[in-house]
Design a protein around this motif. Structure first.
Motif, PDB file in Angstrom:
ATOM      1  N   UNK A 182      -4.980 -39.800 -28.851  1.00 32.95           N
ATOM      2  CA  UNK A 182      -5.126 -40.380 -27.517  1.00 32.95           C
ATOM      3  C   UNK A 182      -3.907 -41.198 -27.103  1.00 32.95           C
ATOM      4  N   UNK A 183      -3.281 -41.867 -28.056  1.00 32.18           N
ATOM      5  CA  UNK A 183      -2.135 -42.712 -27.722  1.00 32.18           C
ATOM      6  C   UNK A 183      -0.908 -41.910 -27.301  1.00 32.18           C
ATOM      7  N   UNK A 184      -0.789 -40.666 -27.808  1.00 37.33           N
ATOM      8  CA  UNK A 184       0.415 -39.879 -27.551  1.00 37.33           C
ATOM      9  C   UNK A 184       0.252 -38.862 -26.427  1.00 37.33           C
ATOM     10  N   UNK A 185      -0.970 -38.647 -25.974  1.00 31.53           N
ATOM     11  CA  UNK A 185      -1.212 -37.474 -25.134  1.00 31.53           C
ATOM     12  C   UNK A 185      -0.496 -37.503 -23.788  1.00 31.53           C
TER      13      UNK A 185
ATOM     14  N   UNK B 296     -13.508 -37.592 -10.063  1.00 32.63           N
ATOM     15  CA  UNK B 296     -13.812 -38.955 -10.522  1.00 32.63           C
ATOM     16  C   UNK B 296     -12.940 -40.044  -9.914  1.00 32.63           C
ATOM     17  N   UNK B 297     -12.014 -39.662  -9.050  1.00 28.58           N
ATOM     18  CA  UNK B 297     -11.099 -40.607  -8.402  1.00 28.58           C
ATOM     19  C   UNK B 297     -10.096 -41.242  -9.358  1.00 28.58           C
ATOM     20  N   UNK B 298     -10.152 -40.897 -10.600  1.00 30.62           N
ATOM     21  CA  UNK B 298      -9.215 -41.452 -11.568  1.00 30.62           C
ATOM     22  C   UNK B 298      -8.826 -40.366 -12.553  1.00 30.62           C
ATOM     23  N   UNK B 299      -7.531 -40.207 -12.765  1.00 32.10           N
ATOM     24  CA  UNK B 299      -7.087 -39.157 -13.662  1.00 32.10           C
ATOM     25  C   UNK B 299      -7.420 -39.465 -15.111  1.00 32.10           C
ATOM     26  N   UNK B 300      -7.910 -38.477 -15.831  1.00 34.89           N
ATOM     27  CA  UNK B 300      -8.173 -38.627 -17.254  1.00 34.89           C
ATOM     28  C   UNK B 300      -7.376 -37.558 -17.999  1.00 34.89           C
ATOM     29  N   UNK B 301      -7.330 -37.666 -19.304  1.00 34.44           N
ATOM     30  CA  UNK B 301      -6.598 -36.704 -20.117  1.00 34.44           C
ATOM     31  C   UNK B 301      -7.314 -35.357 -20.111  1.00 34.44           C
ATOM     32  N   UNK B 302      -6.548 -34.302 -20.364  1.00 32.37           N
ATOM     33  CA  UNK B 302      -7.172 -32.985 -20.432  1.00 32.37           C
ATOM     34  C   UNK B 302      -6.419 -32.088 -21.403  1.00 32.37           C
TER      35      UNK B 302
ATOM     36  N   UNK C   7      -5.465 -12.737 -17.320  1.00 29.28           N
ATOM     37  CA  UNK C   7      -5.049 -14.038 -17.847  1.00 29.28           C
ATOM     38  C   UNK C   7      -6.140 -15.059 -17.547  1.00 29.28           C
ATOM     39  N   UNK C   8      -6.534 -15.829 -18.553  1.00 29.35           N
ATOM     40  CA  UNK C   8      -7.514 -16.888 -18.338  1.00 29.35           C
ATOM     41  C   UNK C   8      -6.923 -18.224 -18.764  1.00 29.35           C
ATOM     42  N   UNK C   9      -6.906 -19.174 -17.837  1.00 25.86           N
ATOM     43  CA  UNK C   9      -6.502 -20.542 -18.144  1.00 25.86           C
ATOM     44  C   UNK C   9      -7.763 -21.385 -18.213  1.00 25.86           C
ATOM     45  N   UNK C  10      -7.872 -22.171 -19.277  1.00 25.39           N
ATOM     46  CA  UNK C  10      -9.034 -23.031 -19.481  1.00 25.39           C
ATOM     47  C   UNK C  10      -8.560 -24.479 -19.544  1.00 25.39           C
ATOM     48  N   UNK C  11      -9.217 -25.350 -18.783  1.00 27.41           N
ATOM     49  CA  UNK C  11      -8.890 -26.770 -18.763  1.00 27.41           C
ATOM     50  C   UNK C  11     -10.138 -27.563 -19.137  1.00 27.41           C
ATOM     51  N   UNK C  12     -10.020 -28.421 -20.138  1.00 28.56           N
ATOM     52  CA  UNK C  12     -11.147 -29.231 -20.593  1.00 28.56           C
ATOM     53  C   UNK C  12     -10.808 -30.707 -20.438  1.00 28.56           C
ATOM     54  N   UNK C  13     -11.740 -31.455 -19.859  1.00 25.25           N
ATOM     55  CA  UNK C  13     -11.569 -32.890 -19.687  1.00 25.25           C
ATOM     56  C   UNK C  13     -12.514 -33.620 -20.642  1.00 25.25           C
ATOM     57  N   UNK C  14     -11.997 -34.502 -21.483  1.00 26.64           N
ATOM     58  CA  UNK C  14     -12.871 -35.213 -22.418  1.00 26.64           C
ATOM     59  C   UNK C  14     -13.756 -36.213 -21.697  1.00 26.64           C
ATOM     60  N   UNK C  15     -14.818 -36.605 -22.372  1.00 25.89           N
ATOM     61  CA  UNK C  15     -15.775 -37.565 -21.807  1.00 25.89           C
ATOM     62  C   UNK C  15     -15.187 -38.967 -21.939  1.00 25.89           C
TER      63      UNK C  15
ATOM     64  N   UNK D 136     -18.813 -35.723 -15.639  1.00 25.64           N
ATOM     65  CA  UNK D 136     -18.121 -35.760 -16.922  1.00 25.64           C
ATOM     66  C   UNK D 136     -18.139 -34.400 -17.608  1.00 25.64           C
ATOM     67  N   UNK D 137     -17.372 -34.323 -18.696  1.00 23.08           N
ATOM     68  CA  UNK D 137     -17.300 -33.104 -19.524  1.00 23.08           C
ATOM     69  C   UNK D 137     -16.945 -31.877 -18.691  1.00 23.08           C
ATOM     70  N   UNK D 138     -16.013 -32.019 -17.765  1.00 26.77           N
ATOM     71  CA  UNK D 138     -15.606 -30.894 -16.931  1.00 26.77           C
ATOM     72  C   UNK D 138     -14.889 -29.839 -17.758  1.00 26.77           C
ATOM     73  N   UNK D 139     -15.233 -28.582 -17.497  1.00 24.86           N
ATOM     74  CA  UNK D 139     -14.521 -27.442 -18.076  1.00 24.86           C
ATOM     75  C   UNK D 139     -14.268 -26.447 -16.947  1.00 24.86           C
ATOM     76  N   UNK D 140     -13.017 -26.045 -16.788  1.00 22.21           N
ATOM     77  CA  UNK D 140     -12.645 -25.072 -15.768  1.00 22.21           C
ATOM     78  C   UNK D 140     -12.066 -23.820 -16.427  1.00 22.21           C
ATOM     79  N   UNK D 141     -12.390 -22.666 -15.857  1.00 21.60           N
ATOM     80  CA  UNK D 141     -11.779 -21.405 -16.274  1.00 21.60           C
ATOM     81  C   UNK D 141     -11.304 -20.692 -15.014  1.00 21.60           C
ATOM     82  N   UNK D 142     -10.007 -20.374 -14.971  1.00 20.51           N
ATOM     83  CA  UNK D 142      -9.446 -19.644 -13.838  1.00 20.51           C
ATOM     84  C   UNK D 142      -8.890 -18.326 -14.352  1.00 20.51           C
TER      85      UNK D 142
END
Length: 246
Positions: A53-56, A115-121, A133-141, A153-159
């Protein structure tokens, strides 16, 4: 003297193992190697890098794969590249042999939208039968600020993308979104070929709520350059929102 020699040999072996563990093979993400909480792995066909988390924020979420994605027999090369923009924090660089140029596919940080605030993904990508091609984006809780309709929370996107051989552009053919809102689980799926979409709401102890529809705007008309914040904010965000709890 013999014991000292054995001890020095063991120290040399341990140091060699330590050094090799710190070499992170990014190209293709073939193996998993640990290096101070940082690792590269190939997970179900996805190329990814994860950090602690500190380096992401500063770490490059990168991977590279090749596929015969366009309409010729020459492999095309893809890699995730870090970007400094708050919304487009990274993009997928596609070097396409059929059009002899590089195309950048934006990977949006949609946690800000929800969520109005950016979180790590985490960012992943893979190919399905070489042509999809499938891109998957996961946002941690993580704790973030609720928007007017509540925190998601726990958003997961697949494009999903394909190369359109007629106009030689990268076309978006599908989008899937899932997230949790309190104890309710929402999934949305949009088919950008037919224009149809379906949204479901699952809640323990209650019947599933499902709604579907169609949009002429979505039918066979969405390309990689259309995938931007205004499009998601004004169009995609509202698909099936009536299914959510008030």
């Amino acid at each position: 003297m013999k014991n000292i020699g054995i001890l020095l040999f063991l120290v040399f072996i341990i140091q060699s193992c330590k050094n090799s563990a710190q070499k992170i093979a990014v190209d293709g993400a073939q193996e998993t190697v640990n290096a101070e909480n940082r690792y590269v792995q190939k997970d179900s066909g996805y190329a990814k890098i994860e950090t602690d988390e500190e380096k992401i924020r500063d770490a490059e979420i990168a991977g590279s794969l090749s596929s015969k994605f366009d309409d010729d027999t020459i492999p095309d090369h893809f890699k995730i590249v870090k970007n400094e923009d708050e919304i487009v924090q990274s993009f997928l660089s596609a070097n396409l042999s059929a059009i002899k140029r590089e195309v950048n596919i934006n990977i949006l940080n949609n946690s800000i939208l929800y969520n109005r605030e950016g979180v790590y993904y985490w960012t992943f990508f893979k190919f399905i039968n070489d042509k999809i091609l499938e891109i998957r984006v996961e946002y941690p809780d993580q704790q973030s600020l609720p928007n007017i309709s509540g925190e998601r929370k726990d958003l997961v996107e697949k494009i999903k993308y394909r190369f359109n051989v007629e106009n030689r552009r990268i076309q978006i053919i599908g989008y899937d979104l899932s997230y949790r809102k309190d104890a309710i689980f929402i999934t949305k799926s949009i088919n950008f070929i037919t224009g149809k979409y379906i949204v479901s709401r699952k809640e323990k102890g209650k019947n599933d709520v499902i709604t579907d529809g169609w949009s002429a705007e979505f039918e066979n008309n969405i390309y990689s350059e259309d995938w931007n914040l205004p499009f998601l904010r004004d169009k995609i965000f509202w698909v099936g929102n009536e299914t959510e709890p008030s």
